[in-house]
Structure formats: C-alpha cells, structure tokens
Design an enzyme around this catalytic site. Structure first.
Site, PDB file in Angstrom:
ATOM      1  N   CYS A  52       0.839  -1.191   0.000  1.00 15.05           N
ATOM      2  CA  CYS A  52       0.000   0.000   0.000  1.00 15.05           C
ATOM      3  C   CYS A  52       0.878   1.246   0.000  1.00 15.05           C
ATOM      4  O   CYS A  52       1.989   1.251   0.526  1.00 15.05           O
ATOM      5  CB  CYS A  52      -0.905  -0.009   1.223  1.00 15.05           C
ATOM      6  SG  CYS A  52      -2.039   1.407   1.306  1.00 15.05           S
ATOM      7  N   ASP A  54       0.490   3.764   1.732  1.00 17.14           N
ATOM      8  CA  ASP A  54       0.491   4.355   3.072  1.00 17.14           C
ATOM      9  C   ASP A  54       1.926   4.593   3.549  1.00 17.14           C
ATOM     10  O   ASP A  54       2.757   3.676   3.533  1.00 17.14           O
ATOM     11  CB  ASP A  54      -0.237   3.421   4.045  1.00 17.14           C
ATOM     12  CG  ASP A  54      -0.556   4.080   5.371  1.00 17.14           C
ATOM     13  OD1 ASP A  54       0.390   4.534   6.047  1.00 17.14           O
ATOM     14  OD2 ASP A  54      -1.742   4.139   5.749  1.00 17.14           O
ATOM     15  N   ARG A  56       3.149   4.806   6.338  1.00 17.72           N
ATOM     16  CA  ARG A  56       3.538   4.113   7.571  1.00 17.72           C
ATOM     17  C   ARG A  56       3.940   2.668   7.325  1.00 17.72           C
ATOM     18  O   ARG A  56       4.255   1.932   8.271  1.00 17.72           O
ATOM     19  CB  ARG A  56       2.370   4.145   8.564  1.00 17.72           C
ATOM     20  CG  ARG A  56       1.921   5.538   8.959  1.00 17.72           C
ATOM     21  CD  ARG A  56       0.583   5.507   9.666  1.00 17.72           C
ATOM     22  NE  ARG A  56      -0.473   5.032   8.787  1.00 17.72           N
ATOM     23  CZ  ARG A  56      -1.723   4.786   9.184  1.00 17.72           C
ATOM     24  NH1 ARG A  56      -2.054   4.979  10.451  1.00 17.72           N
ATOM     25  NH2 ARG A  56      -2.628   4.368   8.312  1.00 17.72           N
ATOM     26  N   HIS A 108      -2.372  -3.931   5.031  1.00 17.93           N
ATOM     27  CA  HIS A 108      -2.227  -3.548   6.436  1.00 17.93           C
ATOM     28  C   HIS A 108      -3.601  -3.267   7.029  1.00 17.93           C
ATOM     29  O   HIS A 108      -4.518  -2.823   6.340  1.00 17.93           O
ATOM     30  CB  HIS A 108      -1.300  -2.335   6.594  1.00 17.93           C
ATOM     31  CG  HIS A 108      -1.839  -1.059   6.009  1.00 17.93           C
ATOM     32  ND1 HIS A 108      -2.497  -0.110   6.764  1.00 17.93           N
ATOM     33  CD2 HIS A 108      -1.811  -0.579   4.752  1.00 17.93           C
ATOM     34  CE1 HIS A 108      -2.842   0.904   5.991  1.00 17.93           C
ATOM     35  NE2 HIS A 108      -2.446   0.646   4.753  1.00 17.93           N
ATOM     36  N   CYS A 111      -6.463  -0.012   6.677  1.00 19.81           N
ATOM     37  CA  CYS A 111      -6.097   0.611   5.398  1.00 19.81           C
ATOM     38  C   CYS A 111      -7.152   1.642   4.967  1.00 19.81           C
ATOM     39  O   CYS A 111      -8.351   1.345   4.923  1.00 19.81           O
ATOM     40  CB  CYS A 111      -5.959  -0.464   4.329  1.00 19.81           C
ATOM     41  SG  CYS A 111      -5.604   0.162   2.674  1.00 19.81           S
TER      42      CYS A 111
END
Length: 218
Positions: A52, A54, A56, A108, A111
């Site tokens: 992803c 993202d 993080r 994750h 999400c």
C-alpha cells in the site's frame, strides 16, 4: 493564497531531506564500506513487494532488508487490477527479467483505501479505484455479520490481500513462469501498524495446479 493558509517553507523542508540522506550515506559507508559501489553494479532482488502507498508501511524497513534486495510496487490498497498497466509491467519485469523467487502482496490493518469502500462520498477517482474491493465486500457479506465497524475493515483488509494473490495467478507472465519450471511463489501478508508485526495469511501459491484452484474462491 487565503489568509488562513501558511506559506510553504519549501527550502527548509527539502534541506532536511538532503541532510538526512547524507547522514544515511555516512552511516551506511561506516558500517559497510563499498556498499554503494557494489549496489550500483546490479540489482538481484529475490522478492517483489506489492504494498500500500500508506507512508507508515515501508517495505524494506518492515523486514530489515538492505536496498537492492526487494523490488517494490505500491498503490492505494495494494491492488492488482488487470487494467493497471503499471502493476502488470512491474510484475512482468520482476518475473521475466529480475527472476524474483517471491511475490508478496502486503496489506495492512486499518487501510484507508479499504475503509473508503464503506464511504459513499469519496472523490470520483478514489471511488473508481476501490470498486474491486467493494465487490469483494458485497460478494462475501456474510463474513462480516456481527463484526464491529473496525473488525469489518480489518476483515476486508485480509480478504483484499487474498484476492490480490488470486489476481496475480491470472497474469500471463506468472503462468508462463510456472509452465517453464521457474521457481516462483506468491504470498499474502498483512501488517499491523499498532504493533509493527507482519503476519502471514497462509495463502501461498507456487505452482500452476494450485494457482488454478486459487482462481476460484472457496
């Protein structure tokens, strides 16, 4: 510029990035002399990581791997769509040129892309992008009965990873590799941002026969 907007301190922000880069280079050179010279010669990653976007969820850091060891593709909600030439090109290059041994789909929990499937007021392009996840939710709605809102999101995050593993089984470059006896396995992982732990969803596929079974969901 509106009165409520703050001016961008671009030079300072960018300077920090370059300062941090120099510190990283110095640390790597001190720990492993000649690392970058060797890295520049070639890349021989054994893993393709589809994750992803993202911020993080950084691929190399999660598994404590050096640069050059993981070939990475990231997009919102780690999707592998048959209409996405970007991810298809990455997979073909990884399989046919780099000869990776493992393709990892890493989702994750929590999400944002998956959460958006429960939202009816997304921006148009986001709504278009997450349509496949909405279909998974609709098709498997009995699996969400009795779950809290947070648990439903996390369940759909897991399902989404499993579906992307199945989608990769359709890709011609992957099927061709198996037909030619190439060592290649596809795996589904999920990451918990709350504790930093990576979890194996145990949906690995490493041959054409199992891939044909995986294409049809149980």
């Amino acid at each position: 510029m509106s009165q409520s907007s703050k001016p961008c301190n671009c030079n300072q922000d960018l300077a920090e990035l370059f300062h941090n880069n120099q510190e990283w280079v110095d640390e790597v050179n001190a720990a492993t002399p000649g690392f970058f010279e060797r890295l520049a010669l070639q890349q021989k990653p054994e893993y393709l990581w589809i994750g992803c976007s993202d911020s993080r969820v950084p691929a190399n850091e999660l598994v404590k791997m050096d640069p050059g060891t993981i070939f990475v593709h990231r997009n919102i909600a780690n999707l592998v769509n048959s209409s996405d030439m970007n991810v298809l090109s990455v997979i073909q290059y990884a399989v046919e040129i780099l000869k990776v041994k493992h393709i990892i789909v890493n989702g994750h929990y929590g999400c944002g892309g998956v959460k958006a499937t429960f939202n009816e007021s997304n921006p148009d392009l986001i709504d278009h992008w997450i349509r496949p996840i909405r279909k998974y939710h609709s098709r498997l709605k009995e699996e969400f009965v009795g779950l809290s809102e947070e648990a439903q999101v996390d369940k759909l995050c897991e399902i989404n990873v499993v579906e992307q593993v199945r989608n990769i089984c359709h890709i011609p470059a992957v099927k061709k590799a198996w037909k030619n006896g190439q060592s290649l396995a596809i795996h589904g992982f999920i990451y918990n941002i709350n504790d930093g732990r990576l979890h194996n969803l145990d949906v690995s596929v490493d041959n054409l026969e199992d891939a044909e079974k995986a294409i049809v969901r149980d």
